[in-house]
Design an enzyme around this catalytic site. Structure first.
Site, mmCIF file in Angstrom:
data_model
loop_
_atom_site.group_PDB
_atom_site.id
_atom_site.type_symbol
_atom_site.label_atom_id
_atom_site.label_comp_id
_atom_site.label_asym_id
_atom_site.label_seq_id
_atom_site.Cartn_x
_atom_site.Cartn_y
_atom_site.Cartn_z
ATOM 1 N N HIS A 152 4.711 3.070 -3.870
ATOM 2 C CA HIS A 152 5.255 2.378 -5.041
ATOM 3 C C HIS A 152 4.848 3.004 -6.375
ATOM 4 O O HIS A 152 5.212 2.491 -7.425
ATOM 5 C CB HIS A 152 4.850 0.902 -5.022
ATOM 6 C CG HIS A 152 5.586 0.104 -3.976
ATOM 7 N ND1 HIS A 152 6.952 -0.005 -3.948
ATOM 8 C CD2 HIS A 152 5.138 -0.607 -2.920
ATOM 9 C CE1 HIS A 152 7.317 -0.758 -2.915
ATOM 10 N NE2 HIS A 152 6.231 -1.131 -2.272
ATOM 11 N N GLU B 148 5.139 -6.444 7.233
ATOM 12 C CA GLU B 148 5.557 -7.072 5.974
ATOM 13 C C GLU B 148 7.057 -7.364 5.935
ATOM 14 O O GLU B 148 7.643 -7.469 4.863
ATOM 15 C CB GLU B 148 5.138 -6.194 4.789
ATOM 16 C CG GLU B 148 5.556 -4.733 4.878
ATOM 17 C CD GLU B 148 5.132 -3.904 3.669
ATOM 18 O OE1 GLU B 148 4.722 -4.465 2.646
ATOM 19 O OE2 GLU B 148 5.260 -2.668 3.738
ATOM 20 N N ASP C 128 6.028 -8.240 0.198
ATOM 21 C CA ASP C 128 7.265 -7.971 0.934
ATOM 22 C C ASP C 128 7.550 -9.060 1.954
ATOM 23 O O ASP C 128 8.704 -9.469 2.133
ATOM 24 C CB ASP C 128 7.170 -6.605 1.632
ATOM 25 C CG ASP C 128 7.572 -5.483 0.693
ATOM 26 O OD1 ASP C 128 8.676 -5.558 0.146
ATOM 27 O OD2 ASP C 128 6.772 -4.563 0.495
HETATM 28 C C1 3PY Z 1 3.016 -6.122 -0.127
HETATM 29 O O1 3PY Z 1 2.445 -7.157 -0.490
HETATM 30 O O2 3PY Z 1 4.236 -6.056 0.149
HETATM 31 C C2 3PY Z 1 2.270 -4.910 -0.031
HETATM 32 O O3 3PY Z 1 2.771 -3.923 0.449
HETATM 33 C C3 3PY Z 1 0.881 -4.945 -0.569
HETATM 34 O O4 3PY Z 1 0.220 -3.797 -0.397
HETATM 35 MG MG MG Z 2 4.826 -3.954 0.603
#
Ligand code: 3PY
Ligand code: MG
Length: 251
Positions: free
Chosen positions: A44, A147, A173
């Protein structure tokens, strides 16, 4: 010999943060501040392949293990950061056992995987290849992120994949993917986090999570979550400046 992976596997509580600023000075400042490890965020943040090696070097100056969150699942990105000397990789958005297995193949040398041998920084630029080959599979950490809704649904098959060390939960996510946003979604999100943590522990994996602040780290102790990435250098910078300005204004 680095004992970082053994500490993770042994369930030692480790506190790290994301390195998102594309400059070694920030990595040095963060490493010197006392974190247990750093995770350079190439998913990111605008941190490219050439810079990653210098950021790892900056962390090494303070003997702080630096892992890298790779941008995706490509084996060549995993190989590239490991060759640069990363202590491990964090692979985002792993939703199936096949994706987790592919991450293992890219991270581990044969016979456990298919990582290619090369004269990178990790192997003394070619002068210490045999030594690096002997210890890499034991010392390199592989963490995969669950995630997504699909990852949650397939958690049992993902956590069963041999060669994965840490199941890392990405609540941001996950909350979007399972539609558990905001205060209304908090219970649903917490249930999903606990489901993942429980499955991972039952399969003998260490469990990690991202938290935007340290405020609720204690809450996850019972779920045996031990590997924490707390916020990021950019978030700490913003919070620190905001609080200092506000304190000065109210003085
Ligand atoms: C999320 O919270 O989506 C992450 O990838 C945190 O690192
Ligand atoms: Mg993430």
């Amino acid at each position: 010999m680095s004992d970082f992976r053994q500490k993770c596997l042994g369930g030692e509580r480790l506190i790290g943060t994301f390195a998102a600023v594309p400059h070694p000075v920030t990595v040095e400042v963060t490493a010197a501040a006392g974190v247990d490890f750093l995770c350079i965020d190439a998913e990111h943040s605008q941190i490219g392949r050439e810079l990653i090696e210098n950021l790892i070097r900056a962390s090494d100056v303070h003997r702080v293990p630096a892992i890298v969150r790779v941008p995706g699942h490509a084996p060549e990105s995993i190989a590239g950061v490991l060759d640069a000397g990363a202590a491990g990789v964090l692979v985002p958005r792993v939703s199936t056992a096949a994706q987790a297995k592919a991450a293992v193949m890219a991270t581990r040398y044969p016979p456990l995987g298919e990582r290619g041998v090369g004269p990178g920084r990790a192997a003394g630029y070619g002068y210490r290849i045999p030594d690096y080959l002997k210890r890499a599979n034991d010392e390199i950490l592989l963490a995969v992120q669950i995630e997504t809704a699909e990852g949650l649904a397939k958690v049992e098959e993902i956590v069963a994949v041999e060669g994965v060390d840490v199941i890392f939960i990405g609540p941001g996510d996950l909350s979007v993917s399972i539609n558990a946003l905001g205060p209304e979604g908090a219970k649903k999100l917490e249930a999903a986090i606990l489901t993942i943590a429980k499955a991972a522990r039952a399969a003998g994996k260490a469990v990690g999570i991202f938290r935007p602040s340290p405020d609720d780290v204690g809450k996850w102790r019972d779920a045996e979550i031990t590997f924490y990435l707390i916020a990021s250098d950019t978030m700490f910078l913003g919070a620190g400046v905001a609080s200092a300005v506000s304190a000065a204004r109210s003085a």
